[in-house]
Write an enzyme that holds these catalytic residues in place. Structure first.
Site, PDB file in Angstrom:
ATOM      1  N   LYS A  20      -7.532   1.545  -2.780  1.00 58.88           N
ATOM      2  CA  LYS A  20      -7.109   1.102  -1.442  1.00 58.88           C
ATOM      3  C   LYS A  20      -7.200   2.251  -0.438  1.00 58.88           C
ATOM      4  CE  LYS A  20      -4.965  -1.321   1.760  1.00 58.88           C
ATOM      5  NZ  LYS A  20      -5.626  -2.395   2.477  1.00 58.88           N
TER       6      LYS A  20
ATOM      7  N   LYS B 153      -0.612   5.278   8.427  1.00 57.20           N
ATOM      8  CA  LYS B 153       0.031   5.504   7.122  1.00 57.20           C
ATOM      9  C   LYS B 153      -1.029   5.632   6.019  1.00 57.20           C
ATOM     10  CE  LYS B 153       1.391   2.188   4.433  1.00 57.20           C
ATOM     11  NZ  LYS B 153       2.004   1.113   3.649  1.00 57.20           N
TER      12      LYS B 153
ATOM     13  N   THR C 234       0.872  -1.180   0.000  1.00 57.60           N
ATOM     14  CA  THR C 234       0.000   0.000   0.000  1.00 57.60           C
ATOM     15  C   THR C 234       0.906   1.225   0.000  1.00 57.60           C
ATOM     16  OG1 THR C 234      -1.655  -1.149   1.319  1.00 57.60           O
ATOM     17  CG2 THR C 234      -1.799   1.250   1.239  1.00 57.60           C
TER      18      THR C 234
END
Ligand code: NAD
Length: 289
Positions: free
Chosen positions: A166, A241, A94
């Site tokens: 995502k 994050k 990711t």
């Protein structure tokens, strides 16, 4: 059977690579941590990422963040310099959309950004969801390989579209988990049992994955991290994050996202107060405190 190079064998990459070995592929692996390589029984450990990639039909990376992915592909001695002209490159990490597009533009080979959802349990069970950005041709070639690590393989659009999907997904998850935790705390104050709230909300409009698969209190969903003191699962540091990347993308696009901004503030506080390595659903502990 295909020849596959796999780089990054942590919590997610390790079980994903093991599933490819189990499916009968010839897998060469590389990780900066030597023990991570020996944990993939049946794979061949390589001395460098470029060695793992050499001769492969598919090269997969599963690394922490954008800079690691840029370095692994484009850095000095990176895999873009390896002679793998015919390989499809697949990054499952990711990372930010810009890094994904930068690597895709500079790789000079078919490149897919293919981040995943489903966590460590999904990686082990081979039931991940892959959200994929890149050309239709590269997607068609990679799809059977991804299907051996996941159950849903979705082509989202051109380079970067997988990462965009995502970030949007995890932005929703962060806020939904936060408010689900608050609802369980309110239930406690109102004298309503956890099980009663679960039974009602899981069949009503409050229903969500955060509730029915990842319930933030122990009991109603025995497999959720709440039943093991929020150990393992999806680390709060990773959620920070991901929502941070979503916030940066929103800011760059001139979009205000105040609900997600508040969620990010809360997860950052939980991480700073010792929750960084705990599952993100453990935020309920900080809220209760
Ligand atoms: P991790 O920290 O467990 O694993 C990362 C691995 O990469 C480590 O083994 C590390 O040694 C290795 N590594 C770092 N730099 C390297 C390099 N230059 N060359 C080779 N190896 C290198 O992380 P993880 O939990 O496996 O997550 C990997 C990615 O998947 C992250 O981007 C994360 O956001 C994403 N993700 C994680 C989960 C989860 O539940 N853990 C779920 C979905 C997505």
């Amino acid at each position: 059977m295909a020849r596959i190079g796999f780089v990054g064998l942590g919590n997610m990459g390790g079980p994903m690579a093991r599933n490819l070995v189990k499916a009968g592929h010839e897998v060469a692996v590389f990780d900066l941590v030597a023990e991570a390589m020996t944990s993939v029984t049946g794979a061949s450990p390589a001395a460098t990422a470029a060695d793992a990639a050499r001769g492969a039909e598919f090269v997969i990376t599963m690394l922490p963040a954008g800079q690691h992915v840029r370095d692994a592909w484009l850095g000095a001695g990176g895999m873009a310099a390896a002679s793998i002209e015919d390989a499809v490159l697949i990054d499952c990490s990711t990372i930010d959309v810009d890094s994904a597009r930068a690597v895709a533009a500079s790789a000079h080979r078919p490149f897919l950004d293919a981040p995943v959802s489903g966590g460590v349990m999904g990686a082990e069970a081979g039931t991940l969801t892959f959200m994929v950005g890149g050309t239709s041709d590269a997607f068609a070639r990679a799809q059977p390989i991804l299907a051996q690590m996941g159950r849903s393989i979705i082509h989202c659009g051109d380079a970067g579209a997988g990462q965009a999907a995502k970030l949007c997904n995890n932005m929703m998850l962060a806020a939904i988990m936060g408010v689900t935790a608050e609802a369980f705390l309110l239930a406690e104050k109102l004298g309503l049992s956890h099980q009663a709230l679960f039974d009602v909300a899981s069949k009503s409009s409050g229903q969500s994955w955060a509730l029915t698969t990842y319930c933030p209190v122990p009991g109603p969903v025995p497999t959720s991290p709440a039943n093991r003191d929020y150990k393992a699962g999806f680390a709060t540091a990773l959620m920070v994050k991901d929502v941070g990347l979503a916030q940066e993308a929103a800011a760059a696009a001139g979009l205000e996202t105040p609900v997600a901004a508040k969620a990010l503030e809360l997860y950052r506080r939980f991480a700073a107060e010792g929750g960084a390595g705990k599952d993100f659903s453990g935020i309920i502990e900080m809220m209760r405190g």
